[in-house]
Design a protein around this motif. Sequence first.
Motif, short mmCIF file in Angstrom:
data_model
loop_
_atom_site.label_atom_id
_atom_site.label_comp_id
_atom_site.label_asym_id
_atom_site.label_seq_id
_atom_site.Cartn_x
_atom_site.Cartn_y
_atom_site.Cartn_z
N ALA A 122 -23.19 -11.08 19.37
CA ALA A 122 -24.20 -11.83 18.62
C ALA A 122 -24.27 -11.35 17.18
N THR A 123 -24.79 -12.19 16.33
CA THR A 123 -25.00 -11.81 14.93
C THR A 123 -26.51 -11.72 14.66
N GLY A 124 -26.87 -11.64 13.39
CA GLY A 124 -28.28 -11.49 13.03
C GLY A 124 -28.56 -10.02 12.72
N SER A 125 -29.73 -9.75 12.18
CA SER A 125 -30.05 -8.37 11.83
C SER A 125 -30.32 -7.52 13.07
N THR A 126 -30.75 -8.16 14.16
CA THR A 126 -31.13 -7.42 15.37
C THR A 126 -30.02 -6.53 15.94
N PRO A 127 -28.78 -7.03 16.11
CA PRO A 127 -27.79 -6.15 16.75
C PRO A 127 -27.15 -5.11 15.83
N LEU A 179 -21.34 -15.79 19.96
CA LEU A 179 -22.22 -16.89 20.35
C LEU A 179 -22.08 -18.13 19.49
N ASP A 180 -21.95 -17.92 18.17
CA ASP A 180 -22.12 -19.09 17.31
C ASP A 180 -21.48 -18.92 15.94
N GLU A 181 -21.43 -20.00 15.20
CA GLU A 181 -20.90 -20.01 13.83
C GLU A 181 -21.52 -21.20 13.09
N SER A 200 -20.62 -16.30 6.82
CA SER A 200 -20.10 -16.80 8.10
C SER A 200 -20.26 -15.70 9.14
N TYR A 201 -20.36 -16.11 10.38
CA TYR A 201 -20.55 -15.12 11.44
C TYR A 201 -19.25 -14.37 11.73
N ARG A 202 -18.09 -14.98 11.42
CA ARG A 202 -16.82 -14.25 11.53
C ARG A 202 -16.82 -13.09 10.53
N LEU A 235 -27.75 -10.92 23.12
CA LEU A 235 -28.52 -11.99 22.49
C LEU A 235 -29.60 -11.42 21.58
N GLY A 236 -29.86 -12.14 20.49
CA GLY A 236 -31.09 -11.95 19.74
C GLY A 236 -31.97 -13.13 20.11
N VAL A 237 -33.03 -13.32 19.37
CA VAL A 237 -33.90 -14.47 19.64
C VAL A 237 -34.42 -14.99 18.29
N GLY A 238 -34.54 -16.29 18.19
CA GLY A 238 -35.12 -16.87 16.98
C GLY A 238 -36.64 -16.83 17.05
N GLY A 294 -37.94 -18.99 19.59
CA GLY A 294 -37.49 -18.78 20.97
C GLY A 294 -36.06 -19.22 21.21
N HIS A 295 -35.34 -19.60 20.14
CA HIS A 295 -33.96 -20.03 20.39
C HIS A 295 -33.06 -18.85 20.74
N ILE A 296 -32.04 -19.12 21.52
CA ILE A 296 -31.01 -18.11 21.80
C ILE A 296 -29.69 -18.70 21.31
N ALA A 297 -28.89 -17.86 20.63
CA ALA A 297 -27.76 -18.32 19.82
C ALA A 297 -28.37 -19.33 18.84
N PHE A 298 -27.88 -20.56 18.81
CA PHE A 298 -28.54 -21.58 17.99
C PHE A 298 -29.05 -22.70 18.91
N ASN A 299 -29.30 -22.36 20.17
CA ASN A 299 -29.83 -23.35 21.10
C ASN A 299 -31.30 -23.55 20.81
N ALA A 321 -35.91 -19.56 8.41
CA ALA A 321 -35.71 -18.15 8.81
C ALA A 321 -34.40 -17.60 8.25
N ASN A 322 -33.38 -18.46 8.13
CA ASN A 322 -32.06 -17.97 7.73
C ASN A 322 -31.77 -18.11 6.24
N LYS A 323 -32.72 -18.70 5.50
CA LYS A 323 -32.45 -18.91 4.07
C LYS A 323 -32.38 -17.59 3.31
N ARG A 324 -32.93 -16.51 3.92
CA ARG A 324 -32.90 -15.22 3.23
C ARG A 324 -31.47 -14.72 2.97
N PHE A 325 -30.52 -15.25 3.71
CA PHE A 325 -29.13 -14.81 3.54
C PHE A 325 -28.39 -15.65 2.50
N ASN A 341 -42.65 -11.06 14.06
CA ASN A 341 -42.28 -12.50 14.00
C ASN A 341 -41.60 -12.98 15.29
N LYS A 342 -41.26 -12.04 16.17
CA LYS A 342 -40.67 -12.41 17.45
C LYS A 342 -41.70 -12.36 18.59
N ALA A 343 -42.91 -11.86 18.29
CA ALA A 343 -43.89 -11.57 19.34
C ALA A 343 -44.31 -12.81 20.13
C1 GLP Z 1 -29.75 -16.73 14.16
C2 GLP Z 1 -28.66 -16.52 15.21
C3 GLP Z 1 -29.23 -15.96 16.48
C4 GLP Z 1 -30.12 -14.78 16.18
C5 GLP Z 1 -31.26 -15.21 15.28
C6 GLP Z 1 -32.21 -14.07 14.97
O1 GLP Z 1 -30.46 -17.88 14.38
N1 GLP Z 1 -27.95 -17.70 15.50
O2 GLP Z 1 -28.18 -15.61 17.36
O3 GLP Z 1 -30.62 -14.26 17.39
O4 GLP Z 1 -30.67 -15.67 14.08
O5 GLP Z 1 -31.75 -13.32 13.90
P1 GLP Z 1 -32.28 -11.89 13.52
O6 GLP Z 1 -31.69 -10.94 14.50
O7 GLP Z 1 -31.77 -11.66 12.13
O8 GLP Z 1 -33.76 -11.95 13.60
#
Ligand code: GLP
Length: 239
Positions: free
Chosen positions: A34-39, A65-67, A78-80, A129-132, A135-140, A162-166, A199-201
């Motif tokens: 998985a990507t994101g700051s969490t892992p 998980l995703d791209e 990019s997640y790659r 997995l992280g979580v949005g 509550g999304h997992i990956a980009f589901n 949430a992702n505009k910070r990047f 923000n995940k609570a």
């Molecule tokens: C994106 C990713 C998710 C990730 C989520 C949370 O949406 N697709 O896989 O869990 O961000 O990111 P962060 O770990 O930076 O909070």
Amino acid sequence: MKIIIDTKENCAKLAAQEYKKLLNEKPDCILGLATGSTPEDLYKELIAMNNAGEISFKQVKSYNLDEYVGLTGEHPQSYRFFMDDKLFNHVDIDKNNTHVPNGIDIDDEKAAQYDKEIEAAGGIDLQLLGVGNNGHIAFNEPGTALDSVTHVVKLTQSTLEANKRFFDSIDDVPTHAVCMGIKTIMNARKIILMAYGKNKAAAMAKAINGKIDLNVPASILQLHPDCTIYMDQDAASEL
Ligand code: GLP
């Protein structure tokens, strides 16, 4: 679901031990990453253990998980690029064995091939997995079907925010992504979900204590036979 509440640092260390156990028992295991700051902290632990000779990725295959749709692997967001930068470039994994969904010239039919590749490789042993915030997992995103396989998704406004910070601005955030489906994720033999911060609570409270609800994709993990959730006090504050 097994729930572990500890500091962010300890969560990363404890989860890393799960990887050590798996890699030592099954050196040719299949990892779902998985990507994101969490892992990021977990990846630092894995790099340290690899450099210390405690674990090896030489025979490992990985499937991310995703791209983002439209970003090549050279794009810094990019997640790659993320995976190379945060993990693969620093461990003994064969890059040819690392897979991130292709976000270029993609449609649902091509995306679904990713599930076939995972199946042919033997299936995912451990999916991270992280979580949005929603509550999304990956980009589901909320509402994704339980039987979904890898597919193209339109990102919700909340995910774009949430992702505009990047990115330089929200207009630069890709509007679509290609991601493993709920079924792809649930097929993994073991799942680890990590969640940190206030923000995940709300999402985590619904995911763990709420009813299983397609509008809270993480709640579907309640149906998985071997899912461990690592969270810090802030992410657990509404449980
Ligand atoms: C994106 C990713 C998710 C990730 C989520 C949370 O949406 N697709 O896989 O869990 O961000 O990111 P962060 O770990 O930076 O909070």
